[in-house]
Design a protein around this motif. Sequence first.
Motif, PDB file in Angstrom:
ATOM      1  N   GLY A  71      -3.077   5.143 -13.730  1.00 53.37           N
ATOM      2  CA  GLY A  71      -4.344   4.664 -13.182  1.00 53.37           C
ATOM      3  C   GLY A  71      -4.245   4.024 -11.821  1.00 53.37           C
ATOM      4  N   TYR A  72      -3.092   4.125 -11.169  1.00 56.53           N
ATOM      5  CA  TYR A  72      -2.948   3.548  -9.834  1.00 56.53           C
ATOM      6  C   TYR A  72      -3.400   4.561  -8.784  1.00 56.53           C
ATOM      7  CZ  TYR A  72      -0.851  -0.548 -11.779  1.00 56.53           C
ATOM      8  OH  TYR A  72      -0.655  -1.703 -12.480  1.00 56.53           O
ATOM      9  N   ASP A  73      -3.908   4.036  -7.675  1.00 60.47           N
ATOM     10  CA  ASP A  73      -4.483   4.827  -6.602  1.00 60.47           C
ATOM     11  C   ASP A  73      -3.376   5.451  -5.755  1.00 60.47           C
ATOM     12  OD1 ASP A  73      -5.695   5.710  -4.216  1.00 60.47           O
ATOM     13  OD2 ASP A  73      -7.167   4.083  -4.233  1.00 60.47           O
ATOM     14  N   VAL A  74      -3.206   6.776  -5.878  1.00 63.77           N
ATOM     15  CA  VAL A  74      -2.128   7.457  -5.153  1.00 63.77           C
ATOM     16  C   VAL A  74      -2.376   7.515  -3.647  1.00 63.77           C
ATOM     17  CG1 VAL A  74      -1.298   8.803  -7.118  1.00 63.77           C
ATOM     18  CG2 VAL A  74      -3.099   9.750  -5.653  1.00 63.77           C
ATOM     19  N   VAL A  75      -3.620   7.443  -3.221  1.00 63.36           N
ATOM     20  CA  VAL A  75      -3.921   7.438  -1.789  1.00 63.36           C
ATOM     21  C   VAL A  75      -3.538   6.095  -1.182  1.00 63.36           C
ATOM     22  CG1 VAL A  75      -5.777   7.621  -0.063  1.00 63.36           C
ATOM     23  CG2 VAL A  75      -5.745   9.165  -2.049  1.00 63.36           C
ATOM     24  N   ALA A  76      -3.709   5.018  -1.934  1.00 57.81           N
ATOM     25  CA  ALA A  76      -3.441   3.667  -1.430  1.00 57.81           C
ATOM     26  C   ALA A  76      -1.970   3.452  -1.071  1.00 57.81           C
ATOM     27  CB  ALA A  76      -3.889   2.627  -2.454  1.00 57.81           C
ATOM     28  N   TYR A  77      -1.048   4.199  -1.666  1.00 53.47           N
ATOM     29  CA  TYR A  77       0.362   4.049  -1.298  1.00 53.47           C
ATOM     30  C   TYR A  77       0.553   4.237   0.201  1.00 53.47           C
ATOM     31  CZ  TYR A  77       1.872   4.334  -6.202  1.00 53.47           C
ATOM     32  OH  TYR A  77       2.087   4.101  -7.545  1.00 53.47           O
ATOM     33  N   ARG A  78      -0.230   5.112   0.803  1.00 51.17           N
ATOM     34  CA  ARG A  78      -0.088   5.430   2.225  1.00 51.17           C
ATOM     35  C   ARG A  78      -0.453   4.245   3.119  1.00 51.17           C
ATOM     36  NH1 ARG A  78       2.223  10.656   2.475  1.00 51.17           N
ATOM     37  NH2 ARG A  78       1.914  11.471   0.386  1.00 51.17           N
ATOM     38  N   SER A  79      -1.200   3.281   2.575  1.00 43.93           N
ATOM     39  CA  SER A  79      -1.593   2.116   3.371  1.00 43.93           C
ATOM     40  C   SER A  79      -0.677   0.909   3.132  1.00 43.93           C
ATOM     41  CB  SER A  79      -3.042   1.724   3.058  1.00 43.93           C
ATOM     42  OG  SER A  79      -3.153   1.280   1.718  1.00 43.93           O
ATOM     43  N   LEU A  80       0.261   1.029   2.202  1.00 47.24           N
ATOM     44  CA  LEU A  80       1.189  -0.069   1.911  1.00 47.24           C
ATOM     45  C   LEU A  80       2.398   0.005   2.848  1.00 47.24           C
ATOM     46  CD1 LEU A  80       1.145   0.115  -1.993  1.00 47.24           C
ATOM     47  CD2 LEU A  80      -0.064  -1.522  -0.543  1.00 47.24           C
ATOM     48  N   ALA A  81       2.867  -1.156   3.281  1.00 50.69           N
ATOM     49  CA  ALA A  81       4.072  -1.205   4.121  1.00 50.69           C
ATOM     50  C   ALA A  81       5.273  -0.917   3.238  1.00 50.69           C
ATOM     51  CB  ALA A  81       4.196  -2.573   4.779  1.00 50.69           C
ATOM     52  N   VAL A 112       8.929   9.632   1.151  1.00 53.68           N
ATOM     53  CA  VAL A 112       9.988  10.243   1.960  1.00 53.68           C
ATOM     54  C   VAL A 112       9.438  11.564   2.490  1.00 53.68           C
ATOM     55  CG1 VAL A 112      12.344  11.159   1.963  1.00 53.68           C
ATOM     56  CG2 VAL A 112      11.762   9.231   0.463  1.00 53.68           C
ATOM     57  N   ASP A 113       9.508  11.725   3.799  1.00 49.72           N
ATOM     58  CA  ASP A 113       8.992  12.939   4.437  1.00 49.72           C
ATOM     59  C   ASP A 113       7.565  13.249   3.984  1.00 49.72           C
ATOM     60  OD1 ASP A 113      11.382  13.265   5.848  1.00 49.72           O
ATOM     61  OD2 ASP A 113      12.270  14.464   4.240  1.00 49.72           O
ATOM     62  N   ASP A 114       6.741  12.204   3.948  1.00 50.01           N
ATOM     63  CA  ASP A 114       5.320  12.305   3.581  1.00 50.01           C
ATOM     64  C   ASP A 114       5.078  12.720   2.132  1.00 50.01           C
ATOM     65  OD1 ASP A 114       3.740  11.256   5.541  1.00 50.01           O
ATOM     66  OD2 ASP A 114       3.449  13.132   6.609  1.00 50.01           O
ATOM     67  N   LYS A 115       6.051  12.525   1.263  1.00 52.60           N
ATOM     68  CA  LYS A 115       5.893  12.846  -0.159  1.00 52.60           C
ATOM     69  C   LYS A 115       6.153  11.598  -0.984  1.00 52.60           C
ATOM     70  CE  LYS A 115       6.926  17.605   0.487  1.00 52.60           C
ATOM     71  NZ  LYS A 115       7.903  18.612   0.635  1.00 52.60           N
ATOM     72  N   LEU A 116       5.310  11.396  -1.996  1.00 51.01           N
ATOM     73  CA  LEU A 116       5.406  10.242  -2.875  1.00 51.01           C
ATOM     74  C   LEU A 116       6.325  10.546  -4.051  1.00 51.01           C
ATOM     75  CD1 LEU A 116       4.450   7.440  -3.909  1.00 51.01           C
ATOM     76  CD2 LEU A 116       2.479   8.630  -4.926  1.00 51.01           C
ATOM     77  N   TYR A 117       7.338   9.689  -4.225  1.00 51.52           N
ATOM     78  CA  TYR A 117       8.271   9.807  -5.347  1.00 51.52           C
ATOM     79  C   TYR A 117       8.197   8.545  -6.184  1.00 51.52           C
ATOM     80  CZ  TYR A 117      10.304  13.588  -2.601  1.00 51.52           C
ATOM     81  OH  TYR A 117      10.494  14.746  -1.883  1.00 51.52           O
ATOM     82  N   LEU A 118       8.264   8.704  -7.504  1.00 51.46           N
ATOM     83  CA  LEU A 118       8.287   7.579  -8.439  1.00 51.46           C
ATOM     84  C   LEU A 118       9.614   7.588  -9.186  1.00 51.46           C
ATOM     85  CD1 LEU A 118       4.716   8.062 -10.005  1.00 51.46           C
ATOM     86  CD2 LEU A 118       5.353   6.638  -8.043  1.00 51.46           C
ATOM     87  N   ASN A 119      10.027   6.409  -9.667  1.00 55.12           N
ATOM     88  CA  ASN A 119      11.203   6.300 -10.524  1.00 55.12           C
ATOM     89  C   ASN A 119      10.843   5.498 -11.763  1.00 55.12           C
ATOM     90  OD1 ASN A 119      13.723   7.624  -9.438  1.00 55.12           O
ATOM     91  ND2 ASN A 119      12.924   6.633  -7.607  1.00 55.12           N
TER      92      ASN A 119
END
Length: 172
Positions: A34-44, A117-124
């Motif tokens: 339920g987290y906003d995947v677009v918002a990651y791009r605005s986080l430092a 990384v390289d404009d791609k979102l990765y989760l662990n």
Amino acid sequence: MKRFALAALAAASFALPAFAGDQYVDETGFAVSGYDVVAYRSLAQSAVGTSQPEAIPGKASITAEYNGSTFAFATEENRDKFVSNPDFYAPQFDGHCAYGVAKGGKVPGNPHLWRIVDDKLYLNITKNVVGFWEEDIPGNINLAGGNWVGLEPTEASDRTIPNFSSPAPAKK
């Protein structure tokens, strides 16, 4: 003749649509918990070896469907960005742990343990796994990419994210 048949089969396979595996969805009923995947791009983004900022929860009232799953967003603007280019914003490996995929399996991705990384979102999946992932991010991405071809069509993980509690949207 055999060579012609193999060439025809190979050519036909390129014309088929790519099969997407199931997005990882946990008990919230939403992709990425339920987290906003677009918002990651605005986080430092923090330096390798340090914790990332916490993910931004989406709202159950602002959603979009993609890859058979519901994604939640903090704002309508973020939802609209996602809808215009979901492949750019959706996490790699259908929201599964990138290091897990590098090691050959599908395990959940924790939305707070992320890196772009390289404009791609990765989760662990866990903080310990992040340490292993960060020892060789490019190498792990290469391994995961190679493994994903065989893993993608298999069912999504049905495991719970360890030691994770989510203030994300209520269940759908």
